[in-house]
Enzyme design. Sequence first.
Site, PDB file in Angstrom:
ATOM      1  N   GLY A  11       0.839  -1.204   0.000  1.00 44.72           N
ATOM      2  CA  GLY A  11       0.000   0.000   0.000  1.00 44.72           C
ATOM      3  C   GLY A  11       0.865   1.241   0.000  1.00 44.72           C
ATOM      4  N   GLY A  14      -0.368   4.791  -0.713  1.00 47.16           N
ATOM      5  CA  GLY A  14      -1.429   5.356   0.129  1.00 47.16           C
ATOM      6  C   GLY A  14      -0.898   6.452   1.030  1.00 47.16           C
ATOM      7  N   GLY A  17       1.645   5.258   3.619  1.00 50.69           N
ATOM      8  CA  GLY A  17       2.881   4.980   2.882  1.00 50.69           C
ATOM      9  C   GLY A  17       3.662   6.249   2.589  1.00 50.69           C
ATOM     10  N   ARG A  98     -19.284  -7.669   8.002  1.00 52.95           N
ATOM     11  CA  ARG A  98     -17.973  -8.099   8.493  1.00 52.95           C
ATOM     12  C   ARG A  98     -17.379  -9.210   7.630  1.00 52.95           C
ATOM     13  NH1 ARG A  98     -16.937 -10.237  14.495  1.00 52.95           N
ATOM     14  NH2 ARG A  98     -18.270 -11.919  13.756  1.00 52.95           N
ATOM     15  N   ASN A 131      -6.048  -2.425   8.507  1.00 53.05           N
ATOM     16  CA  ASN A 131      -7.133  -2.965   9.344  1.00 53.05           C
ATOM     17  C   ASN A 131      -8.031  -3.943   8.612  1.00 53.05           C
ATOM     18  OD1 ASN A 131      -6.700  -1.728  11.859  1.00 53.05           O
ATOM     19  ND2 ASN A 131      -7.205   0.244  10.906  1.00 53.05           N
ATOM     20  N   ASP A 159      -2.163   3.454  19.377  1.00 48.27           N
ATOM     21  CA  ASP A 159      -3.051   3.529  20.550  1.00 48.27           C
ATOM     22  C   ASP A 159      -2.226   3.813  21.811  1.00 48.27           C
ATOM     23  OD1 ASP A 159      -5.295   2.594  18.883  1.00 48.27           O
ATOM     24  OD2 ASP A 159      -4.167   0.722  18.871  1.00 48.27           O
ATOM     25  N   HIS A 187      -6.887  -3.972  18.076  1.00 46.38           N
ATOM     26  CA  HIS A 187      -6.812  -2.579  17.602  1.00 46.38           C
ATOM     27  C   HIS A 187      -8.182  -2.222  17.036  1.00 46.38           C
ATOM     28  CE1 HIS A 187      -5.798   1.113  15.671  1.00 46.38           C
ATOM     29  NE2 HIS A 187      -6.176   0.628  14.503  1.00 46.38           N
TER      30      HIS A 187
HETATM   31  P1  NDP Z   1      -4.079   4.554   4.388  1.00 46.04           P
HETATM   32  O1  NDP Z   1      -2.663   4.535   3.968  1.00 46.04           O
HETATM   33  O2  NDP Z   1      -4.627   5.739   5.085  1.00 46.04           O
HETATM   34  O3  NDP Z   1      -4.431   3.300   5.293  1.00 46.04           O
HETATM   35  C1  NDP Z   1      -4.004   2.009   4.993  1.00 46.04           C
HETATM   36  C2  NDP Z   1      -4.478   1.072   6.071  1.00 46.04           C
HETATM   37  O4  NDP Z   1      -4.039   1.512   7.343  1.00 46.04           O
HETATM   38  C3  NDP Z   1      -5.999   0.956   6.170  1.00 46.04           C
HETATM   39  O5  NDP Z   1      -6.335  -0.409   6.350  1.00 46.04           O
HETATM   40  C4  NDP Z   1      -6.343   1.729   7.388  1.00 46.04           C
HETATM   41  O6  NDP Z   1      -7.423   1.165   8.111  1.00 46.04           O
HETATM   42  C5  NDP Z   1      -5.125   1.593   8.225  1.00 46.04           C
HETATM   43  N1  NDP Z   1      -5.029   2.766   9.080  1.00 46.04           N
HETATM   44  C6  NDP Z   1      -5.320   4.036   8.743  1.00 46.04           C
HETATM   45  N2  NDP Z   1      -5.136   4.855   9.767  1.00 46.04           N
HETATM   46  C7  NDP Z   1      -4.732   4.068  10.784  1.00 46.04           C
HETATM   47  C8  NDP Z   1      -4.419   4.328  12.121  1.00 46.04           C
HETATM   48  N3  NDP Z   1      -4.497   5.566  12.593  1.00 46.04           N
HETATM   49  N4  NDP Z   1      -4.020   3.311  12.889  1.00 46.04           N
HETATM   50  C9  NDP Z   1      -3.958   2.083  12.395  1.00 46.04           C
HETATM   51  N5  NDP Z   1      -4.280   1.773  11.151  1.00 46.04           N
HETATM   52  C10 NDP Z   1      -4.665   2.753  10.351  1.00 46.04           C
HETATM   53  O7  NDP Z   1      -5.034   4.219   3.177  1.00 46.04           O
HETATM   54  P2  NDP Z   1      -4.965   4.683   1.675  1.00 46.04           P
HETATM   55  O8  NDP Z   1      -6.309   4.356   1.121  1.00 46.04           O
HETATM   56  O9  NDP Z   1      -4.391   6.048   1.547  1.00 46.04           O
HETATM   57  O10 NDP Z   1      -3.894   3.705   1.057  1.00 46.04           O
HETATM   58  C11 NDP Z   1      -4.081   2.348   0.941  1.00 46.04           C
HETATM   59  C12 NDP Z   1      -3.153   1.898  -0.145  1.00 46.04           C
HETATM   60  O11 NDP Z   1      -3.080   0.496  -0.083  1.00 46.04           O
HETATM   61  C13 NDP Z   1      -3.648   2.276  -1.548  1.00 46.04           C
HETATM   62  O12 NDP Z   1      -2.570   2.866  -2.237  1.00 46.04           O
HETATM   63  C14 NDP Z   1      -4.027   0.929  -2.168  1.00 46.04           C
HETATM   64  O13 NDP Z   1      -3.737   0.906  -3.546  1.00 46.04           O
HETATM   65  C15 NDP Z   1      -3.118   0.027  -1.415  1.00 46.04           C
HETATM   66  N6  NDP Z   1      -3.493  -1.367  -1.344  1.00 46.04           N
HETATM   67  C16 NDP Z   1      -2.483  -2.216  -1.652  1.00 46.04           C
HETATM   68  C17 NDP Z   1      -2.642  -3.547  -1.600  1.00 46.04           C
HETATM   69  C18 NDP Z   1      -1.476  -4.407  -1.950  1.00 46.04           C
HETATM   70  O14 NDP Z   1      -0.363  -3.945  -1.932  1.00 46.04           O
HETATM   71  N7  NDP Z   1      -1.697  -5.639  -2.270  1.00 46.04           N
HETATM   72  C19 NDP Z   1      -3.939  -4.126  -1.201  1.00 46.04           C
HETATM   73  C20 NDP Z   1      -4.926  -3.154  -0.838  1.00 46.04           C
HETATM   74  C21 NDP Z   1      -4.695  -1.808  -0.903  1.00 46.04           C
HETATM   75  P3  NDP Z   1      -8.802   2.006   8.332  1.00 46.04           P
HETATM   76  O15 NDP Z   1      -9.369   2.185   6.956  1.00 46.04           O
HETATM   77  O16 NDP Z   1      -9.595   1.137   9.222  1.00 46.04           O
HETATM   78  O17 NDP Z   1      -8.374   3.312   8.965  1.00 46.04           O
END
Ligand code: NDP
Length: 324
Positions: A11, A14, A17, A98, A131, A159, A187
């Site tokens: 990811g 994201g 990242g 879920r 998550n 947390d 979490h």
């Molecule tokens: P983020 O980078 O904001 O978040 C990514 C993950 O972290 C989510 O599951 C999110 O859960 C969790 N997260 C966010 N905030 C917190 C926190 N404060 N504490 C703990 N966990 C947290 O999401 P984006 O949408 O910006 O980026 C996701 C990226 O992942 C995208 O670029 C997508 O393409 C990529 N992706 C890659 C995959 C792969 O490599 N195979 C598979 C799926 C996605 P929550 O939503 O519950 O906050």
Amino acid sequence: ATAPVKVTVTGAAGQIGYALLFRIASGQLLGADVPVKLSLLEIPPAIKAAEGTAMELDDCAFPLLSGIEITDDPNVAFNGTNVALLVGAMPRKAGMERGDLLGANGGIFGPQGKAINDHAADDIKVLVVGNPANTNALIAQQHAPDVPADRFTAMTRLDHNRALSQLSAKLQVPVTEIKKMTIWGNHSATQYPDLFHAEVGGKVAAEQVDSEWLKETFIPTVAKRGAAIIEARGASSAASAANAAIDHVYDWVNGTDWTSAAVVSDGSYGVPEGLISSFPVRAANGTFEIIQGLEIDAFSRERIDASVRELEEERTAVRELGLI
Ligand code: NDP
């Protein structure tokens, strides 16, 4: 010069990242004398954005960054990896059941666990951030039978840091004066931030705050902080989540007397064996160890049990879906 350590971030394009990669490349993940090689794993539609982030990483001319690889293939991304930060996940969308959420994440974390099993370095350490982090970590771990189970962890350090910050503000003491903070369980909103073992100035923290504040303000503020950030910022916490991931891995590698991490339970504190649940941990020689021998009073017992029950339900659900 030491050989570079390979760090894989999923990811990678994201928002977490984006906050994470620059700190890894600058030496904050492993130490200021450890060169790193980055591998960015993304899904195909996000590869171009990952390439853009890599261009910016290049433009920082980080002395410790020895190379960047970008791929959509987990077998490539985890090949020879020493540290894997699993950030990419399928977030819960409105109206999602879920089962749908766990199913989508099973499709991500199962194959990633298998790729880690087949290709990662012998000293692989895995931190799951995406998550539902604890259960995603369980799914990955169950697909990696050849990797010692204790190499799979999930993040409750954000947390933990939130709990430090709230208590520091309440007691008007620097965070450095707070010792033995612990997050127990999942979490999620059921997590239990524990002030009965935390100490400030050598005295139990719970005795320095009123119990009304502890129950009605402290615990819910820590547990719901993520939602409060979204409300204020219009986007989920990213820099603080990345910071916590840095803290988690840095302490795992370099050692600590006491922090919180979700690790595979050995049955300690009545947490069923095999669940990936948050505990008070210490780290030495690259291994987390659950801190033993704490007395758990009735209030804490009830809170820990409630969060662990949720983890058991998630494990049952992923078993029934055939994901583990
Ligand atoms: P983020 O980078 O904001 O978040 C990514 C993950 O972290 C989510 O599951 C999110 O859960 C969790 N997260 C966010 N905030 C917190 C926190 N404060 N504490 C703990 N966990 C947290 O999401 P984006 O949408 O910006 O980026 C996701 C990226 O992942 C995208 O670029 C997508 O393409 C990529 N992706 C890659 C995959 C792969 O490599 N195979 C598979 C799926 C996605 P929550 O939503 O519950 O906050």
